[in-house]
Design a protein around this motif. Structure first.
Motif: not given
Lengths: 324, 569
Positions: A227, A233-234, A236
């Motif tokens: 991160r 985010w997706h 990660v």
């Protein structure tokens, strides 16, 4: 990798041989025989007739001799004859095995498609209203006995709404009179309720596994690093979090298939679904050695092969795992 | 949304679902003569009747395969495929002497129109082939005695429908050929020739297993059109049937092994009726109650009962020191109210049994010693036997309690309920009953055949009309170590009058004289009380209300015996 697979397959053969001997011996140790029960209820059955029937079935021979004869024929591809059905084992077993494979694969597929995304979502939204609702249904799914759930589904969807068939594998005669797609659709209709019954248990369990595993993984340092590097985010979640979190889930999923194959006795009975689970249960109770041993070998093979598949999946998911 | 609001919404959804269910319930039409789907809970094995051992397959007899003789709906042996039942009166039966031994010669003739489903006539060759297969040591057939009692076979060269059988010894029961199935010689003959020398080979290659939809294998009103092991069998009318053409075009027998879901299948319209091998008796009663409460259902189904041949009883171990005393055995019967038992547990739909011969059997008599419910008489008999009331409320003698063990098959709910009922009844006369149940395969595999039960066992016999109870009551049938535990006289009952009557009965051809001998058998059984008779089970069937010509037989030949007369209005 190839050497590893060959080594594992060789181990599998040895394990199967040992297990088959133990199982055959244990079945032979069971007191009484279904022939005794049939004869005990029928005053027309003479002792001479009973003795002759036992002799014809080889039940007068020592257990090791019977096992030797069976294993010798088995390795030569002769699966034998069912004493209960009075038909060759292959005739009895193969269609049921196919039915079980179809049911098992459907349950696994449906469960994976539902459980993994929901498990991930609940871990990302832990302690939210969504998480509580999913937990409620997950615990309900785990707690509901399959025979009860099956009966409830039949009452609602077959008896009251008449949307789905109450039991069986296909509409009688549909194969002969309709086309392939109509036939497949018909089979799918018969799969809905048994799949829902079995999947409710697996979905509930897998959601809990995925959630717990994801929660643990998402707290690890490499996630924080990913991160911090500015990854989306997706990415990660799917590439770093889920891939690592799936390791323990793979084991559970891999072992679910043989469990369904051998343990769906209740669901198969409730839905009159001609699968191998009930056949195996009946053959053990009926001392039908040939059918029971073949069903057992198939189930044991499934466990061992699915374990192997799980090991291979580990290597794919985590390249640090070596097969050397 | 607040938590309370969310809960309200869920409840509302529930109410909507529940109330919408009856409104959206589609109706089911009554079946027509086009098709009738019958549900059964038991799987059939092979369709070859001579090697089959399942009652589920026997259900198909009336539909597919007729025998030479059978018991009719009035419980009398009569011709099925034979033209005339051979008797001494019509000259078709004779006692002859061969090699210094008395033998029985019986002349048979098969009905002229009797044919297999492919149009080939049914002949004596089919009977002879069945005889050869059935008696072969290489074939696993049940009740070999049926075949082995016949010593030789002679077919009329001019008319193969006529044949002569020579029985090894003259027995009155020569006509009882209920499980002696004719085998189509034109189809099975070549297979038999190839396989007869090898053990188990015929079973694997018989057309009934490899090509079960060959119409030539069946001579009943229907032939098999589709067979799926463990699932169903599709039957269609046999165009060559010797009787009246069946009115229902297609019959499907569908296997639904779970008795709990049988009813659901019926209500969903998947099946039209449930046969004798379907619902348990208590389920039948519960379904009947449901019909009474639901007029729509009552228009569609009715529940039928008929007393069957399954005789529930308690075997007493005559070697037990307490049960050796006849006063104790009689006291045990006097102490139980069997009328109340059948009323309380079965709403009176299963009848109290007087002894081991069924009330519909031609030999039945009620002129035997009867034991009415009389606890005072029971107490008096126990007192006379020296069993006096102890301080703990249990009778005692020489410091030993009057305690008896009652066994049955574990997991059989009905029998376990009966056990509790009897335990309470016997407690009232201060007899202590301990219960120890075993799984069926242990009870019937070890405990009963080796007489290892300490005192009492509750189980059932499947009786057959017109068959003397030799294997269960003759003293030569007591299982012992010396005879390798052969025989089914598990009680150890040994009675000279009973033995003598049974020895004579098989060789007595006069029905009235046989009836007298069987009366002695029943009287001795009732007098000596080796067994406590409980009740005869009833068969239960659920049928559509528009089914006509249907009759439950109650015996080994199922209701399908009259399948050619069934029709749907």
């Amino acid at each position: 990798m190839t050497a590893y697979i060959i080594r594992r397959l060789l181990q599998t053969v040895i394990v199967l041989f040992a297990l088959s001997f133990i199982t055959y011996g244990l079945m032979g140790l069971m007191p009484g025989d279904p022939l005794d029960i049939a004869c005990a209820a029928n005053p027309r059955c003479t002792p001479e007739n009973l003795d002759l029937m036992k002799k014809q079935l080889g039940l007068d021979r020592p257990i090791y001799e019977r096992y030797g004869k069976w294993i010798f024929a088995f390795v030569q591809g002769d699966l034998g004859y069912s004493r209960t059905y009075r038909q060759p084992v292959t005739t009895i077993l193969l269609p049921r095995l196919l039915n079980t494979m179809i049911l098992g694969a459907t349950v696994i597929l449906v469960s994976l498609l539902i459980a993994i995304p929901i498990g991930v979502l609940t871990s990302l939204k832990a302690n939210s209203k969504f998480d509580y609702i999913v937990n409620f249904f997950a615990f309900s799914g785990i707690s509901a006995p399959s025979f009860w759930l099956g009966l409830m589904l039949i009452i609602v969807f077959s008896v009251f709404f008449k949307w789905l068939p109450a039991g069986g594998v296909e509409t009688i005669g549909v194969e002969a009179t309709q086309g392939t797609w109509a036939y497949l659709l018909d089979r799918a209709k018969y799969l809905v309720l048994p799949t829902a019954t079995l999947a409710s248990l697996t979905i509930a369990g897998w959601i809990r596994y995925t959630r717990a595993s994801m929660l643990e993984t998402m707290r690890l340092d490499f996630i924080r690093t990913a991160r911090a590097k500015g990854l989306a985010w997706h990415h990660v979640v799917t590439r770093h979090g889920l891939r690592n979190a799936l390791l323990p889930v793979v084991t559970v999923v891999a072992l679910e298939f043989p469990r369904i194959a051998s343990g769906a006795v209740i669901t198969e009975t409730v839905f009159s679904y001609q699968g191998v689970g009930k056949l195996m249960f009946d053959s053990i109770i009926g001392n039908d050695f040939n059918v029971a041993m073949c069903s057992f070998i198939i189930t044991a093979c499934m466990v061992l092969v699915m374990n192997l598949v799980a090991d291979i999946c580990y290597a794919y998911l985590d390249p640090r795992i070596s097969f050397k | 949304m607040t938590k309370a609001g969310f809960v309200k919404q869920i409840l509302l959804l529930g109410v909507v679902l529940v109330t919408s269910v009856p409104m959206t319930r589609p109706a089911i039409a009554l079946p027509s003569n086009k098709q009738l789907t019958i549900a059964t809970a038991q799987e059939f094995d092979t369709l070859n009747p001579n090697i089959s051992n399942s009652s589920a397959r026997a259900y198909l007899d009336g539909l597919l395969t007729h025998t030479l003789t059978a018991i009719n709906a009035d419980w009398q042996w009569a011709c099925w495929l034979c033209k005339e039942l051979p008797t001494f009166e019509n000259g078709l039966v004779k006692i002859i002497e061969q090699d210094g031994k008395k033998k029985l010669q019986v002349d048979w003739q098969i009905k002229a129109k009797a044919s297999w489903g492919d149009g080939k006539p049914v002949t004596g060759y089919d009977m002879k082939l069945a005889w050869e297969i059935g008696r072969s040591p290489n074939v696993l057939a049940g009740e070999k005695d049926q075949y082995e009692q016949i010593e030789s076979f002679h077919i009329d060269a001019k008319n193969p429908k006529k044949f002569r059988t020579i029985y090894k010894e003259p027995r009155y029961s020569y006509y009882q050929l209920g499980t002696f199935y004719l085998t189509p010689h034109h189809l099975e003959g070549p297979i038999w020739e190839k396989t007869k020398a090898s053990q188990g080979a015929y079973e694997k290659q018989t057309h009934y297993n490899t090509n079960p939809t060959n119409p030539g294998l069946y001579c009943g009103p229907y032939v098999a059109k589709g067979v799926k092991a463990g699932s169903h069998i599709i039957l269609e009318r046999n165009p060559h049937y010797y009787g009246n053409t069946a009115k229902i075009e297609k019959i499907i027998v569908k296997i639904i092994p779970n008795t709990q879901t049988l009813e659901a299948n019926l209500l969903s319209g998947t099946v039209d009726m449930i046969n004798e091998n379907g619902l348990q008796f208590d389920q039948g009663l519960a379904f009947e109650k449901r019909l009474a409460q639901d007029p729509k259902l009552k228009k569609r189904y009715k529940v039928l009962y008929r007393q069957g041949t399954i005789y529930e009883h308690i075997d007493l171990n005559m070697n037990n020191p307490i049960l050796k005393d006849i006063r104790v055995r009689r006291a045990l019967v006097h102490a139980i109210d069997r009328d109340k038992l059948v009323q309380a547990l079965f709403q009176g739909m299963q009848k109290k049994a007087l002894h081991n011969i069924h009330p519909l059997d031609p030999y039945y008599t009620d002129d035997v010693r009867q034991y009415r419910f009389d606890p005072k008489r029971a107490a008096k008999l126990l007192d006379q036997a020296g069993w006096k009331m102890g301080e703990d409320g249990i009778r005692q003698k020489d410091g030993k309690k009057l305690s008896l063990n009652l066994m049955t098959t574990a997991g059989n709910k009905t029998r376990e309920l009966v056990q509790v009922f009897l335990q309470n009844e016997w407690k009232r006369v201060a007899v202590d009953i301990t219960i120890k149940n075993e799984p069926a395969r242990v009870l019937f595999g070890v405990t009963l055949p080796q007489r290892k039960f300490p005192a009492m066992v509750l189980f059932a016999w499947i009786a057959s009309p017109d068959v003397p109870p030799i294997s269960t009551t003759h003293s030569k049938e007591i299982p012992t170590v010396d005879n390798g535990y052969s025989g089914q006289n598990y009680t150890g009952f040994a009675n000279v009058r009973n033995d003598t009557a049974l020895d004579k009965v098989l060789r007595e051809f006069d029905f009235q004289k046989r009836k007298q001998l069987m009366k002695i058998v029943q009287q001795e059984y009732a007098k000596e009380v080796p067994v406590i008779p409980l009740y005869n089970r009833s068969e239960v069937v659920v049928v559509p209300t528009n089914l006509r010509g249907f009759r439950i037989s109650g015996h080994q030949f199922y209701s399908t015996q009259s399948a050619d007369q069934w029709y749907l209005e």
